[in-house]
Design a protein around this motif. Structure first.
Motif, PDB file in Angstrom:
ATOM      1  N   CYS A 202      44.518  52.283  38.545  1.00 19.49           N
ATOM      2  CA  CYS A 202      44.178  52.092  37.133  1.00 19.49           C
ATOM      3  C   CYS A 202      44.103  53.438  36.431  1.00 19.49           C
ATOM      4  CB  CYS A 202      42.839  51.352  37.018  1.00 19.49           C
ATOM      5  SG  CYS A 202      42.308  51.085  35.316  1.00 19.49           S
ATOM      6  N   ARG A 203      44.752  53.526  35.265  1.00 17.64           N
ATOM      7  CA  ARG A 203      44.664  54.745  34.457  1.00 17.64           C
ATOM      8  C   ARG A 203      43.511  54.640  33.458  1.00 17.64           C
ATOM      9  NH1 ARG A 203      49.027  56.684  30.000  1.00 17.64           N
ATOM     10  NH2 ARG A 203      48.345  54.677  29.208  1.00 17.64           N
ATOM     11  N   TYR A 204      43.531  53.602  32.610  1.00 11.06           N
ATOM     12  CA  TYR A 204      42.438  53.353  31.672  1.00 11.06           C
ATOM     13  C   TYR A 204      41.896  51.957  31.928  1.00 11.06           C
ATOM     14  CZ  TYR A 204      43.826  57.492  29.082  1.00 11.06           C
ATOM     15  OH  TYR A 204      44.114  58.788  28.725  1.00 11.06           O
ATOM     16  N   LEU A 205      40.592  51.860  32.085  1.00 15.81           N
ATOM     17  CA  LEU A 205      39.932  50.591  32.360  1.00 15.81           C
ATOM     18  C   LEU A 205      39.125  50.182  31.136  1.00 15.81           C
ATOM     19  CD1 LEU A 205      39.038  48.324  34.292  1.00 15.81           C
ATOM     20  CD2 LEU A 205      37.194  49.834  35.062  1.00 15.81           C
ATOM     21  N   ARG A 206      39.444  49.000  30.606  1.00 13.96           N
ATOM     22  CA  ARG A 206      38.704  48.456  29.481  1.00 13.96           C
ATOM     23  C   ARG A 206      38.069  47.145  29.920  1.00 13.96           C
ATOM     24  NH1 ARG A 206      41.053  46.704  23.491  1.00 13.96           N
ATOM     25  NH2 ARG A 206      39.302  45.381  22.900  1.00 13.96           N
ATOM     26  N   VAL A 207      36.765  47.025  29.736  1.00 12.72           N
ATOM     27  CA  VAL A 207      36.039  45.822  30.132  1.00 12.72           C
ATOM     28  C   VAL A 207      35.267  45.296  28.934  1.00 12.72           C
ATOM     29  CG1 VAL A 207      35.843  46.522  32.544  1.00 12.72           C
ATOM     30  CG2 VAL A 207      34.063  47.180  30.947  1.00 12.72           C
ATOM     31  N   GLU A 208      35.163  43.975  28.873  1.00 13.60           N
ATOM     32  CA  GLU A 208      34.428  43.315  27.791  1.00 13.60           C
ATOM     33  C   GLU A 208      33.528  42.240  28.375  1.00 13.60           C
ATOM     34  OE1 GLU A 208      36.844  41.767  24.713  1.00 13.60           O
ATOM     35  OE2 GLU A 208      37.537  43.722  23.997  1.00 13.60           O
ATOM     36  N   GLU A 209      32.302  42.173  27.852  1.00 12.38           N
ATOM     37  CA  GLU A 209      31.353  41.112  28.181  1.00 12.38           C
ATOM     38  C   GLU A 209      31.081  41.039  29.676  1.00 12.38           C
ATOM     39  OE1 GLU A 209      33.228  37.680  26.536  1.00 12.38           O
ATOM     40  OE2 GLU A 209      32.650  38.160  24.495  1.00 12.38           O
ATOM     41  N   LEU A 210      30.930  42.186  30.314  1.00 11.36           N
ATOM     42  CA  LEU A 210      30.593  42.243  31.735  1.00 11.36           C
ATOM     43  C   LEU A 210      29.289  42.998  31.919  1.00 11.36           C
ATOM     44  CD1 LEU A 210      33.957  43.019  33.595  1.00 11.36           C
ATOM     45  CD2 LEU A 210      32.752  40.846  33.450  1.00 11.36           C
ATOM     46  N   PRO A 211      28.419  42.551  32.812  1.00 11.78           N
ATOM     47  CA  PRO A 211      27.177  43.290  33.084  1.00 11.78           C
ATOM     48  C   PRO A 211      27.470  44.562  33.870  1.00 11.78           C
ATOM     49  CG  PRO A 211      27.356  41.399  34.534  1.00 11.78           C
ATOM     50  CD  PRO A 211      28.490  41.285  33.558  1.00 11.78           C
ATOM     51  N   ALA A 212      26.476  45.419  33.943  1.00 14.71           N
ATOM     52  CA  ALA A 212      26.656  46.701  34.629  1.00 14.71           C
ATOM     53  C   ALA A 212      26.999  46.513  36.097  1.00 14.71           C
ATOM     54  CB  ALA A 212      25.395  47.547  34.475  1.00 14.71           C
ATOM     55  N   ALA A 213      26.413  45.498  36.764  1.00 11.88           N
ATOM     56  CA  ALA A 213      26.693  45.285  38.183  1.00 11.88           C
ATOM     57  C   ALA A 213      28.151  44.924  38.417  1.00 11.88           C
ATOM     58  CB  ALA A 213      25.780  44.182  38.723  1.00 11.88           C
ATOM     59  N   SER A 214      28.732  44.100  37.561  1.00 10.23           N
ATOM     60  CA  SER A 214      30.140  43.724  37.720  1.00 10.23           C
ATOM     61  C   SER A 214      31.060  44.912  37.465  1.00 10.23           C
ATOM     62  CB  SER A 214      30.488  42.577  36.776  1.00 10.23           C
ATOM     63  OG  SER A 214      29.709  41.427  37.074  1.00 10.23           O
ATOM     64  N   ILE A 215      30.743  45.713  36.463  1.00 10.83           N
ATOM     65  CA  ILE A 215      31.546  46.910  36.202  1.00 10.83           C
ATOM     66  C   ILE A 215      31.459  47.866  37.385  1.00 10.83           C
ATOM     67  CG2 ILE A 215      31.881  48.860  34.647  1.00 10.83           C
ATOM     68  CD1 ILE A 215      30.613  47.185  32.438  1.00 10.83           C
ATOM     69  N   GLY A 216      30.266  48.022  37.950  1.00 10.44           N
ATOM     70  CA  GLY A 216      30.117  48.870  39.124  1.00 10.44           C
ATOM     71  C   GLY A 216      30.908  48.370  40.309  1.00 10.44           C
ATOM     72  N   ALA A 217      30.975  47.043  40.503  1.00 12.17           N
ATOM     73  CA  ALA A 217      31.763  46.488  41.603  1.00 12.17           C
ATOM     74  C   ALA A 217      33.242  46.797  41.434  1.00 12.17           C
ATOM     75  CB  ALA A 217      31.536  44.974  41.686  1.00 12.17           C
TER      76      ALA A 217
END
Length: 503
Positions: A202-217
């Motif tokens: 992944c070069r740029y990661l964009r996340v929406e409506e995710l909690p911190a734990a899911s982003i960390g995973a």
């Protein structure tokens, strides 16, 4: 998908230049047949005409890509199972053949004794019974043992190949920009975690409506090399969630961009333990040693800008602080910080500016006059008087390319004065000016907010509007800027009028 590849040592890198409405599975399967291919670059897919907009949305592109990876891995797993079944069948046949040889050896024990007697009778001359084909039973037995030993070694090698460390070796590295939300999170996690012939980078990661734990995973599954930026939007992280997330970005050595939009970090109300968590956030930002682009949108952190930015190890080049409820103390710190002279892009939109903020803003523009290329002060409550005091500082920004001042309460005379100053900046390409107060329906407050200016109806008819346009065109003609300076008040289309650099 139409594909153009850059030739680097027998096409070890393939970079598609445009995308259609879907990704073809046959493309990925054909890539596996190209033993020299090492990298498939799917970043920045453009349409056929070269425009910046993607013909396939970022979310659907990520879902299609991860689906193709999972299908390719499933196909490879089926092929490996077929190979294993074939080897096991051959092993069983060899085992049955070895059992037959042992039975024949036991049945011919009497013949062996007779052969020994004949050998002695012949004076020690070597003699043994020959099997068809010229092989003795002992030779057949040795061949069966060697075959079993070979199969055992091959089985051990296949078991070793199933180890997690071996599975990390990818045939092709697929590089892409990923857009993940709650609906696509499981599929992306599966594509990142399962082993297979394609390895997702992944070069740029964009996340929406995710909690911190899911982003960390997700971050834990990404390869450390290659991630340049993280964009988190509409996620209820809170201060504690952000303090937990920031240290997880430290292992990515190339990360230089962090964007946080509407992440529910409202610190306008003091809460127990809030200062300690802010210290954790500051320490987390300090771990991002290569960070040069920071965007904090609608986090509402009044009075805490010094605590956050002073921990950074290097000056920022891009700083976006819209809807941050900045105080005069925040602007005073920013104008005297290490970041002031290094900023290329600055966005202070929707932060109310008044007479107490004006000296800090003037000092900030003086610090960056030789480097600042993009400045946004939309919705900052700039009246004719405040803008008049700020125009000399703006005029000295000699490399400015984009100036955005929409949704400020300016009269027609103030807009014309702004256009005159903008036309005097030789590098300026875009001026987003506010709609003059004369073009609104009666009843508007003398000092309206940006929300009121956005919702208040405009006067029907074109006469009032045409008068403003005529005066602005006359300014461009007198300054000889009609061909290279765009003046617009259109909030919906201005972003496509000027090519914005990729973050």
């Amino acid at each position: 998908m139409s594909v153009l590849g850059y030739k680097h040592e027998q096409y070890n890198t393939l970079i598609p230049k445009s995308a259609s409405t879907s990704l073809s599975r046959s493309l990925f399967l054909s890539l596996l047949l190209r033993c020299c291919l090492q990298v498939l670059d799917l970043c920045d897919l453009h349409t056929e005409d070269g425009r910046l907009e993607e013909s396939i949305g970022g979310w659907s592109l990520t879902v299609a890509l991860c689906s193709m990876l999972l299908q390719a891995r499933a196909a490879t797993s089926r092929g490996q199972r077929r190979d294993w079944e074939r080897e096991r069948k051959r092993w069983r046949e060899s085992e049955r053949e070895g059992d037959g040889v042992v039975k024949r050896d036991r049945g011919t024990e009497r013949e062996k004794h007779e052969a020994e007697g004949e050998k002695k009778a012949c004076g020690g001359e070597a003699y043994c019974q020959r099997e068809p084909g010229g092989l003795t039973p002992q030779d057949v037995m040795v061949r069966g043992v060697r075959r079993r030993m070979e199969l055992e070694r091959r089985s051990e090698g296949q078991q070793q190949n199933c180890d997690p460390d071996w599975q990390q070796a990818a045939v092709v590295r697929v590089r892409a920009d990923l857009f993940i939300n709650a609906r696509s999170w499981e599929r992306v996690r599966g594509a990142l975690s399962l082993p297979g012939p394609l390895r997702l980078h992944c070069r740029y990661l964009r996340v929406e409506e995710l909690p911190a734990a899911s982003i960390g995973a997700l971050l834990a599954l990404l390869p450390r090399q290659g991630l340049l930026g993280l964009d988190v939007r509409y996620s209820s992280l809170g201060v504690a969630g952000l303090a937990l997330l920031l240290p997880l970005l430290a292992p990515f050595p190339l990360l230089h961009t962090l964007r946080l939009h509407y992440c529910n970090l409202d610190l306008q109300r003091s809460q127990p333990g809030q200062q300690e968590v802010l210290q954790d956030m500051s320490q987390g930002l300090a771990l991002l040693t290569r960070l040069c682009r920071l965007s904090l949108t609608a986090l509402r952190l009044p009075g805490h800008l010094r605590l956050l930015l002073s921990s950074l190890s290097q000056p920022l080049e891009v700083l976006e602080l819209p809807y941050l409820s900045l105080t005069p103390a925040d602007l005073a710190y920013l104008s005297s910080s290490q970041h002031a002279s290094s900023l290329r892009e600055l966005d202070l939109s929707e932060n109310r500016l008044d007479e107490s903020s004006l000296p800090s803003l003037q000092r900030l523009l003086a610090q960056g006059e030789g480097r600042l290329t993009q400045l946004s002060l939309c919705g900052c409550s700039l009246s004719d008087g405040l803008l008049g005091a700020l125009l000399p500082s703006l005029s000295r920004c000699r490399v400015l390319k984009s100036l955005r001042l929409a949704l400020n309460p300016l009269s027609r005379a103030g807009v014309v004065r702004l256009a005159c100053a903008a036309a005097g900046i030789p590098t300026l390409q875009l001026l987003l000016y506010p709609t003059p107060l004369e073009e609104y329906e009666p009843g508007l407050s003398p000092t309206p907010s940006s929300a009121q200016l956005l919702d208040w109806p405009l006067v029907e008819g074109s006469e009032v509007r045409e008068l403003t346009l005529m005066q602005l065109q006359e300014v461009l003609r007198l300054k000889d800027r009609s061909d290279d300076l765009l003046l617009t008040s259109d909030l919906l289309k201005y972003s496509t009028d000027l090519a914005v650099e990729d973050y």
